[in-house]
Motif scaffolding. Structure first.
Motif, PDB file in Angstrom:
ATOM      1  N   GLY A 123       0.456  -1.373  -0.174  1.00 55.73           N
ATOM      2  CA  GLY A 123      -0.037  -0.073   0.086  1.00 55.73           C
ATOM      3  C   GLY A 123       0.964   1.209  -0.132  1.00 55.73           C
ATOM      4  O   GLY A 123       0.266   2.379  -0.098  1.00 55.73           O
ATOM      5  N   ALA A 124       2.312   1.268  -0.488  1.00 56.52           N
ATOM      6  CA  ALA A 124       3.159   2.495   0.401  1.00 56.52           C
ATOM      7  C   ALA A 124       2.675   3.083  -1.142  1.00 56.52           C
ATOM      8  O   ALA A 124       3.549   4.167  -1.389  1.00 56.52           O
ATOM      9  N   GLY A 125       2.440   2.236  -2.775  1.00 53.20           N
ATOM     10  CA  GLY A 125       2.468   3.163  -4.153  1.00 53.20           C
ATOM     11  C   GLY A 125       3.035   2.473  -4.868  1.00 53.20           C
ATOM     12  O   GLY A 125       3.444   3.425  -6.209  1.00 53.20           O
ATOM     13  N   LYS A 126       4.237   1.794  -4.059  1.00 52.33           N
ATOM     14  CA  LYS A 126       4.712   1.048  -5.595  1.00 52.33           C
ATOM     15  C   LYS A 126       4.571   0.482  -7.237  1.00 52.33           C
ATOM     16  O   LYS A 126       4.994   0.753  -7.261  1.00 52.33           O
ATOM     17  N   THR A 127       3.586  -0.118  -6.756  1.00 57.82           N
ATOM     18  CA  THR A 127       2.440  -0.697  -8.345  1.00 57.82           C
ATOM     19  C   THR A 127       2.231   0.901  -8.383  1.00 57.82           C
ATOM     20  O   THR A 127       2.441   0.941  -9.830  1.00 57.82           O
ATOM     21  N   THR A 128       1.873   1.823  -7.639  1.00 54.82           N
ATOM     22  CA  THR A 128       0.985   2.594  -8.961  1.00 54.82           C
ATOM     23  C   THR A 128       2.107   3.080  -8.856  1.00 54.82           C
ATOM     24  O   THR A 128       1.785   3.666 -10.985  1.00 54.82           O
ATOM     25  N   SER A 129       2.934   4.068  -8.745  1.00 51.72           N
ATOM     26  CA  SER A 129       4.156   4.732  -9.315  1.00 51.72           C
ATOM     27  C   SER A 129       4.508   3.932 -11.043  1.00 51.72           C
ATOM     28  O   SER A 129       4.640   4.367 -11.893  1.00 51.72           O
ATOM     29  N   LEU A 130       4.789   2.195 -10.486  1.00 48.58           N
ATOM     30  CA  LEU A 130       5.179   1.952 -12.017  1.00 48.58           C
ATOM     31  C   LEU A 130       4.291   1.627 -12.823  1.00 48.58           C
ATOM     32  O   LEU A 130       4.225   1.677 -14.352  1.00 48.58           O
ATOM     33  N   ARG A 131       3.033   1.187 -12.294  1.00 46.86           N
ATOM     34  CA  ARG A 131       1.907   1.427 -13.694  1.00 46.86           C
ATOM     35  C   ARG A 131       1.509   2.895 -13.976  1.00 46.86           C
ATOM     36  O   ARG A 131       1.663   3.294 -15.351  1.00 46.86           O
ATOM     37  N   ALA A 132       2.155   3.729 -13.513  1.00 49.12           N
ATOM     38  CA  ALA A 132       1.809   5.416 -14.028  1.00 49.12           C
ATOM     39  C   ALA A 132       3.108   5.700 -15.007  1.00 49.12           C
ATOM     40  O   ALA A 132       3.402   6.294 -16.048  1.00 49.12           O
ATOM     41  N   LEU A 133       4.295   5.107 -14.741  1.00 49.90           N
ATOM     42  CA  LEU A 133       5.168   4.974 -15.325  1.00 49.90           C
ATOM     43  C   LEU A 133       5.633   4.718 -17.093  1.00 49.90           C
ATOM     44  O   LEU A 133       5.841   4.975 -17.524  1.00 49.90           O
ATOM     45  N   LEU A 134       4.216   3.317 -17.272  1.00 49.58           N
ATOM     46  CA  LEU A 134       4.106   2.784 -17.695  1.00 49.58           C
ATOM     47  C   LEU A 134       2.971   3.001 -19.177  1.00 49.58           C
ATOM     48  O   LEU A 134       2.652   2.121 -19.796  1.00 49.58           O
ATOM     49  N   GLY A 135       2.336   4.030 -17.305  1.00 49.57           N
ATOM     50  CA  GLY A 135       0.626   4.573 -18.724  1.00 49.57           C
ATOM     51  C   GLY A 135      -0.101   3.771 -18.981  1.00 49.57           C
ATOM     52  O   GLY A 135      -1.157   3.916 -19.128  1.00 49.57           O
ATOM     53  N   LEU A 136      -0.124   3.255 -17.454  1.00 49.94           N
ATOM     54  CA  LEU A 136      -1.143   2.090 -17.145  1.00 49.94           C
ATOM     55  C   LEU A 136      -2.057   3.148 -16.371  1.00 49.94           C
ATOM     56  O   LEU A 136      -3.516   2.840 -16.235  1.00 49.94           O
ATOM     57  N   VAL A 137      -2.362   4.103 -15.923  1.00 46.56           N
ATOM     58  CA  VAL A 137      -2.900   4.813 -15.100  1.00 46.56           C
ATOM     59  C   VAL A 137      -2.384   6.148 -15.356  1.00 46.56           C
ATOM     60  O   VAL A 137      -0.973   6.737 -15.216  1.00 46.56           O
ATOM     61  N   ALA A 138      -3.596   7.400 -15.135  1.00 41.86           N
ATOM     62  CA  ALA A 138      -3.215   8.494 -15.676  1.00 41.86           C
ATOM     63  C   ALA A 138      -2.251   9.225 -14.446  1.00 41.86           C
ATOM     64  O   ALA A 138      -3.485   9.262 -13.246  1.00 41.86           O
ATOM     65  N   PRO A 139      -1.646   9.761 -14.430  1.00 42.11           N
ATOM     66  CA  PRO A 139      -1.283  10.550 -12.832  1.00 42.11           C
ATOM     67  C   PRO A 139      -2.715  11.772 -12.943  1.00 42.11           C
ATOM     68  O   PRO A 139      -3.145  12.433 -13.361  1.00 42.11           O
ATOM     69  N   THR A 140      -2.305  12.191 -12.186  1.00 45.12           N
ATOM     70  CA  THR A 140      -3.252  13.482 -11.277  1.00 45.12           C
ATOM     71  C   THR A 140      -2.446  14.841 -11.221  1.00 45.12           C
ATOM     72  O   THR A 140      -3.252  15.892 -11.876  1.00 45.12           O
ATOM     73  N   SER A 141      -1.103  14.792 -10.958  1.00 46.44           N
ATOM     74  CA  SER A 141      -0.168  15.554 -11.221  1.00 46.44           C
ATOM     75  C   SER A 141       0.904  15.513 -11.856  1.00 46.44           C
ATOM     76  O   SER A 141       1.214  13.759 -11.321  1.00 46.44           O
ATOM     77  N   GLY A 142       2.100  15.840 -11.898  1.00 50.61           N
ATOM     78  CA  GLY A 142       3.174  15.608 -11.965  1.00 50.61           C
ATOM     79  C   GLY A 142       3.273  14.575 -13.458  1.00 50.61           C
ATOM     80  O   GLY A 142       2.396  14.227 -13.705  1.00 50.61           O
ATOM     81  N   ARG A 143       4.911  13.956 -13.516  1.00 48.13           N
ATOM     82  CA  ARG A 143       4.514  12.661 -14.816  1.00 48.13           C
ATOM     83  C   ARG A 143       5.653  11.852 -13.903  1.00 48.13           C
ATOM     84  O   ARG A 143       6.698  12.325 -13.592  1.00 48.13           O
ATOM     85  N   ALA A 144       5.767  11.392 -15.169  1.00 48.30           N
ATOM     86  CA  ALA A 144       6.973   9.470 -15.229  1.00 48.30           C
ATOM     87  C   ALA A 144       7.012   9.577 -16.564  1.00 48.30           C
ATOM     88  O   ALA A 144       6.654   9.173 -17.598  1.00 48.30           O
TER      89      ALA A 144
END
Length: 241
Positions: free
Chosen positions: A41-62
């Protein structure tokens, strides 16, 4: 100046009222193994999925090699093993990997090399559905390795591996890094990561540390586990104090 293989720039992701990650910023250095560490729940998978374009960031970018992953143009530069990528029903090991290779315009030789690298050549004709969890994890790694990419992104790659498999994984990743491959892996197995990575990013919704393992552990004088909990627990005590 050449862009780093991976760069997070103030990445924030909300799911309704839930803040998954907040203001995540760090870079991954080329030719090194970086461990993205955090509790469930720390956000590891969310971060990786954002990096790969699988989820859209609310703000910022990867960014990957200075661009959003979808705009990379040459996806063969990146190999990925992440939860949620299912296999083709009824496929064999070689058939499943062949589907990925064909999609990337790669030859059969790439399939055979990747199967050999992860130790699955002897079960190439076996149905994926008949594989053990450890063998499924090796197949996921073969999928990440099949294009011989410059950057490998792995989400909890040791899941399902027994102690000998974990030792094998460490050796494979170190060999790839020695050849110049950049590796970003997420994990909550701190003792194993300590034996594998060069650099560490500690995530607890936001970044608590980003830098070399050597600096974090004072050259090995302190254990990674102790330093990890001193950082994340101190933040919890501060936020609730």
């Amino acid at each position: 100046m050449t862009a780093p293989p991976v760069r997070f720039e103030s990445l924030t992701k909300r799911y309704g009222a839930t803040l998954a990650v907040e203001d995540v910023s760090f870079e991954v250095a080329p030719g090194r193994i970086t461990g993205l560490l955090g509790r469930n729940g720390a956000g590891k998978t969310t971060s990786l999925r954002a990096l790969l374009g699988l989820v859209a960031p609310t703000s910022g970018r990867a960014l990957v090699f200075g661009r959003p992953y979808a705009a990379l143009g040459t996806p063969q530069r990146v190999g990925v093993s992440i939860d949620g990528i299912g296999s083709t029903p009824g496929a064999t090991v070689a058939g499943e990997l062949g589907i990925w290779a064909t999609a990337m315009g790669l030859s059969r030789a790439h399939v055979e090399r990747a199967l050999g690298e992860v130790g699955l050549s002897d079960v190439a004709g076996r149905k994926v559905a008949k594989l053990s969890q450890g063998m499924r994890q090796r197949l996921a790694l073969a999928t990440a390795f099949v294009a011989d990419p410059e950057l490998v992104i792995l989400d909890e790659p040791a899941t399902g591996l027994d102690p000998s498999g974990i030792r094998w994984l460490r050796r494979v990743l170190r060999e790839r890094a020695a050849r110049g491959t950049t590796v970003l892996l997420s994990s909550h197995l701190l003792a194993e990561v300590e034996e594998t990575v060069d650099d560490v990013v500690i995530l607890d919704r936001t970044v608590r540390y980003a830098g070399s393992l050597e600096s974090l552990t004072s050259g090995g004088v302190q254990r990674l586990e102790d330093r990890f909990f001193s950082l994340v627990d101190a933040e919890e005590q501060y936020s609730h104090g």
